[in-house]
Design an enzyme around this catalytic site. Structure first.
Site, PDB file in Angstrom:
ATOM      1  N   ASP A 105      21.589  52.540 107.435  1.00  0.00           N
ATOM      2  CA  ASP A 105      20.828  53.196 108.521  1.00  0.00           C
ATOM      3  C   ASP A 105      21.655  53.122 109.806  1.00  0.00           C
ATOM      4  OD1 ASP A 105      18.953  50.210 108.473  1.00  0.00           O
ATOM      5  OD2 ASP A 105      20.195  50.799 110.184  1.00  0.00           O
ATOM      6  N   HIS A 120      29.197  49.558 103.717  1.00  0.00           N
ATOM      7  CA  HIS A 120      28.644  50.258 102.551  1.00  0.00           C
ATOM      8  C   HIS A 120      28.307  51.710 102.849  1.00  0.00           C
ATOM      9  CE1 HIS A 120      27.443  46.186 100.579  1.00  0.00           C
ATOM     10  NE2 HIS A 120      28.697  46.481 100.414  1.00  0.00           N
ATOM     11  N   SER A 188      20.239  38.853 101.371  1.00  0.00           N
ATOM     12  CA  SER A 188      19.884  37.949 100.269  1.00  0.00           C
ATOM     13  C   SER A 188      21.098  37.253  99.688  1.00  0.00           C
ATOM     14  CB  SER A 188      19.181  38.737  99.153  1.00  0.00           C
ATOM     15  OG  SER A 188      20.068  39.748  98.665  1.00  0.00           O
TER      16      SER A 188
HETATM   17  C1  BV8 Z   1      32.898  45.962  94.552  1.00  0.00           C
HETATM   18  C2  BV8 Z   1      24.636  50.849  99.417  1.00  0.00           C
HETATM   19  C3  BV8 Z   1      35.072  45.812  93.887  1.00  0.00           C
HETATM   20  C4  BV8 Z   1      23.840  51.625  98.446  1.00  0.00           C
HETATM   21  C5  BV8 Z   1      24.866  48.740  98.316  1.00  0.00           C
HETATM   22  C6  BV8 Z   1      30.301  44.814  87.627  1.00  0.00           C
HETATM   23  C7  BV8 Z   1      30.923  46.030  87.888  1.00  0.00           C
HETATM   24  C8  BV8 Z   1      31.305  46.406  89.170  1.00  0.00           C
HETATM   25  C9  BV8 Z   1      31.049  45.549  90.226  1.00  0.00           C
HETATM   26  C10 BV8 Z   1      30.420  44.366  89.942  1.00  0.00           C
HETATM   27  C11 BV8 Z   1      30.047  43.973  88.680  1.00  0.00           C
HETATM   28  N1  BV8 Z   1      29.459  42.752  88.758  1.00  0.00           N
HETATM   29  C12 BV8 Z   1      29.431  42.357  90.039  1.00  0.00           C
HETATM   30  C13 BV8 Z   1      30.025  43.320  90.756  1.00  0.00           C
HETATM   31  C14 BV8 Z   1      30.225  43.339  92.154  1.00  0.00           C
HETATM   32  C15 BV8 Z   1      29.054  44.117  92.744  1.00  0.00           C
HETATM   33  C16 BV8 Z   1      27.936  43.113  92.943  1.00  0.00           C
HETATM   34  O1  BV8 Z   1      28.032  42.290  93.817  1.00  0.00           O
HETATM   35  N2  BV8 Z   1      26.895  43.208  92.096  1.00  0.00           N
HETATM   36  C17 BV8 Z   1      25.797  42.262  92.231  1.00  0.00           C
HETATM   37  C18 BV8 Z   1      24.486  42.971  91.926  1.00  0.00           C
HETATM   38  C19 BV8 Z   1      26.060  41.096  91.294  1.00  0.00           C
HETATM   39  N3  BV8 Z   1      29.534  44.644  93.995  1.00  0.00           N
HETATM   40  C20 BV8 Z   1      30.027  45.884  94.055  1.00  0.00           C
HETATM   41  O2  BV8 Z   1      30.030  46.682  93.143  1.00  0.00           O
HETATM   42  C21 BV8 Z   1      30.675  46.236  95.381  1.00  0.00           C
HETATM   43  N4  BV8 Z   1      31.981  46.725  95.133  1.00  0.00           N
HETATM   44  O3  BV8 Z   1      32.714  44.836  94.158  1.00  0.00           O
HETATM   45  O4  BV8 Z   1      34.044  46.595  94.453  1.00  0.00           O
HETATM   46  C22 BV8 Z   1      36.079  46.713  93.456  1.00  0.00           C
HETATM   47  C23 BV8 Z   1      37.326  46.189  93.277  1.00  0.00           C
HETATM   48  C24 BV8 Z   1      38.295  47.018  92.874  1.00  0.00           C
HETATM   49  C25 BV8 Z   1      38.007  48.349  92.656  1.00  0.00           C
HETATM   50  C26 BV8 Z   1      36.752  48.876  92.840  1.00  0.00           C
HETATM   51  C27 BV8 Z   1      35.764  48.048  93.242  1.00  0.00           C
HETATM   52  C28 BV8 Z   1      29.910  47.325  96.096  1.00  0.00           C
HETATM   53  C29 BV8 Z   1      28.532  46.820  96.457  1.00  0.00           C
HETATM   54  C30 BV8 Z   1      27.861  47.826  97.364  1.00  0.00           C
HETATM   55  C31 BV8 Z   1      26.647  48.394  96.684  1.00  0.00           C
HETATM   56  N5  BV8 Z   1      25.896  49.185  97.653  1.00  0.00           N
HETATM   57  N6  BV8 Z   1      24.269  49.470  99.255  1.00  0.00           N
HETATM   58  C32 BV8 Z   1      22.463  51.868  98.985  1.00  0.00           C
HETATM   59  O5  BV8 Z   1      22.124  51.420 100.101  1.00  0.00           O
HETATM   60  O6  BV8 Z   1      21.719  52.529  98.266  1.00  0.00           O
HETATM   61  S1  BV8 Z   1      24.318  47.195  98.019  1.00  0.00           S
HETATM   62  C33 BV8 Z   1      22.821  46.871  98.781  1.00  0.00           C
HETATM   63  O7  BV8 Z   1      22.398  45.564  98.357  1.00  0.00           O
HETATM   64  C34 BV8 Z   1      22.943  46.689 100.280  1.00  0.00           C
HETATM   65  O8  BV8 Z   1      23.846  47.556 100.883  1.00  0.00           O
HETATM   66  C35 BV8 Z   1      23.365  45.277 100.458  1.00  0.00           C
HETATM   67  O9  BV8 Z   1      24.751  45.192 100.551  1.00  0.00           O
HETATM   68  C36 BV8 Z   1      23.048  44.627  99.153  1.00  0.00           C
HETATM   69  C37 BV8 Z   1      22.227  43.394  99.378  1.00  0.00           C
HETATM   70  O10 BV8 Z   1      21.047  43.808  99.949  1.00  0.00           O
HETATM   71  P1  BV8 Z   1      20.495  43.077 101.269  1.00  0.00           P
HETATM   72  O11 BV8 Z   1      20.943  43.849 102.448  1.00  0.00           O
HETATM   73  O12 BV8 Z   1      20.800  41.618 101.255  1.00  0.00           O
HETATM   74  O13 BV8 Z   1      18.955  43.306 101.060  1.00  0.00           O
HETATM   75  P2  BV8 Z   1      18.005  42.497 100.081  1.00  0.00           P
HETATM   76  O14 BV8 Z   1      16.766  43.309  99.924  1.00  0.00           O
HETATM   77  O15 BV8 Z   1      18.758  42.052  98.882  1.00  0.00           O
HETATM   78  O16 BV8 Z   1      17.656  41.185 100.914  1.00  0.00           O
HETATM   79  C38 BV8 Z   1      16.943  41.309 102.120  1.00  0.00           C
HETATM   80  C39 BV8 Z   1      16.978  39.938 102.762  1.00  0.00           C
HETATM   81  O17 BV8 Z   1      16.360  40.028 104.033  1.00  0.00           O
HETATM   82  C40 BV8 Z   1      16.214  38.896 101.977  1.00  0.00           C
HETATM   83  O18 BV8 Z   1      16.942  37.689 101.956  1.00  0.00           O
HETATM   84  C41 BV8 Z   1      14.909  38.738 102.768  1.00  0.00           C
HETATM   85  O19 BV8 Z   1      14.419  37.405 102.701  1.00  0.00           O
HETATM   86  C42 BV8 Z   1      15.376  39.028 104.152  1.00  0.00           C
HETATM   87  N7  BV8 Z   1      14.339  39.578 105.026  1.00  0.00           N
HETATM   88  C43 BV8 Z   1      13.308  40.397 104.699  1.00  0.00           C
HETATM   89  N8  BV8 Z   1      12.580  40.669 105.803  1.00  0.00           N
HETATM   90  C44 BV8 Z   1      13.177  40.025 106.843  1.00  0.00           C
HETATM   91  C45 BV8 Z   1      14.294  39.329 106.346  1.00  0.00           C
HETATM   92  N9  BV8 Z   1      15.088  38.568 107.127  1.00  0.00           N
HETATM   93  C46 BV8 Z   1      14.768  38.515 108.433  1.00  0.00           C
HETATM   94  N10 BV8 Z   1      13.717  39.161 108.979  1.00  0.00           N
HETATM   95  C47 BV8 Z   1      12.902  39.915 108.227  1.00  0.00           C
HETATM   96  N11 BV8 Z   1      11.863  40.544 108.791  1.00  0.00           N
END
Ligand code: BV8
Length: 244
Positions: A105, A120, A188
């Site tokens: 955003d 991202h 997270s």
């Molecule tokens: C990469 C855009 C390397 C999309 C997002 C197998 C194959 C390929 C890759 C992998 C694999 N296994 C693992 C990986 C790596 C993978 C990964 O990490 N997977 C995870 C699931 C295990 N990562 C990737 O693929 C990344 N690329 O590794 O490339 C590479 C190397 C060489 C060549 C090529 C590649 C790319 C990752 C990016 C994915 N895109 N977003 C979209 O928006 O639709 S990810 C998405 O989730 C977000 O962008 C963010 O980054 C991510 C985490 O989300 P959060 O922002 O933390 O949100 P979440 O809901 O999880 O948590 C919210 C938090 O806020 C909570 O803690 C909550 O308590 C808190 N909260 C809530 N309310 C409040 C609050 N805090 C304060 N105040 C409040 N009011």
């Protein structure tokens, strides 16, 4: 686990990582909270290159819906406080500040922050897979409009999907190498490489602070964790940093 305030005077260069939690109080769904985005859609169905090949309409509708939604939302007190820190920090300390956001955003910018790095990607950009140009985009993509530059019907969301390389990683690591303080807000700690930045910061000698609603998967890596809604605890932290 020292008290951050004890070292505030030594802090000049700050790297801030934000996640969906910083936009939650603006009414933008997070990913992993109850009722979040990943409860309505499986990651592998809407946020991978394979999903886009398999079912482009599903992916384009998912992003069209979110692109439209963010344009009806407003920055909250956390965005406003970070924008104030961005404005005032170098005048106060001569130090650097960078907001690395995982969010797609534009609420940091609409609050007035200028040093924002979208690792991202951004909802309000469309990326042409034919000519590689990125164009500002506030409308929909489901109707497969032509690229403003080359005219090809080859536009996709300018968002980094799972399995794709995040943007500007060199700049992020250069900022982490130079950082005295790394602050993680509203994430997270579930997705890499962003979730690993705290370990990089620790290895590079920076102090580390987590501001989150609840303990994240990486909380144990932080020198200090403060729990509460970002709209409350981020302004308090910014006041400490600027008035301290
Ligand atoms: C990469 C855009 C390397 C999309 C997002 C197998 C194959 C390929 C890759 C992998 C694999 N296994 C693992 C990986 C790596 C993978 C990964 O990490 N997977 C995870 C699931 C295990 N990562 C990737 O693929 C990344 N690329 O590794 O490339 C590479 C190397 C060489 C060549 C090529 C590649 C790319 C990752 C990016 C994915 N895109 N977003 C979209 O928006 O639709 S990810 C998405 O989730 C977000 O962008 C963010 O980054 C991510 C985490 O989300 P959060 O922002 O933390 O949100 P979440 O809901 O999880 O948590 C919210 C938090 O806020 C909570 O803690 C909550 O308590 C808190 N909260 C809530 N309310 C409040 C609050 N805090 C304060 N105040 C409040 N009011």
């Amino acid at each position: 686990m020292g008290d951050m305030t004890a070292r505030r005077n030594e802090i000049r260069n700050i790297v801030i990582l934000t996640g969906a939690g910083v936009s939650a109080e603006s009414g933008i769904d997070t990913f992993r909270d109850g009722g979040g985005l990943w409860e309505q859609h499986r990651v592998e169905d809407v946020a991978t290159p394979e999903a886009f090949v398999r079912d482009p309409e599903l992916v384009l509708r998912f992003y069209d819906m979110r692109r439209e939604a963010i344009q009806t939302k407003q920055p909250n007190a956390a965005h406003d406080a970070l924008a104030r820190l961005d404005r005032e920090w170098d005048a106060k300390t001569g130090g650097e500040l960078l907001i690395v956001t995982q969010n797609v955003d534009d609420l940091h910018e609409r609050a007035g922050a200028q040093r924002v790095l979208h690792m991202h990607g951004e909802h309000l950009n469309a990326w042409c897979t034919a000519c590689d140009i990125r164009s500002r985009w506030t409308g929909t993509l489901i109707d497969r409009p032509g690229c403003p530059q080359c005219g090809e019907k080859a536009l996709r969301p300018d968002v980094v999907w799972f399995g794709e390389m995040p943007y500007r990683m060199d700049e992020i690591f250069a900022a982490l190498r130079n950082a005295d303080l790394f602050v993680s807000i509203g994430t997270s700690g579930a997705v890499y490489p962003a979730a690993g930045f705290v370990q990089n910061a620790n290895d590079l000698g920076a102090r580390t602070l987590e501001l989150n609603l609840e303990r994240s998967q990486g909380s144990h890596w932080f020198d200090e964790t403060r729990l509460g809604p970002a709209g409350t605890i981020v302004p308090q932290w910014v006041d400490e940093m600027l008035e301290g």
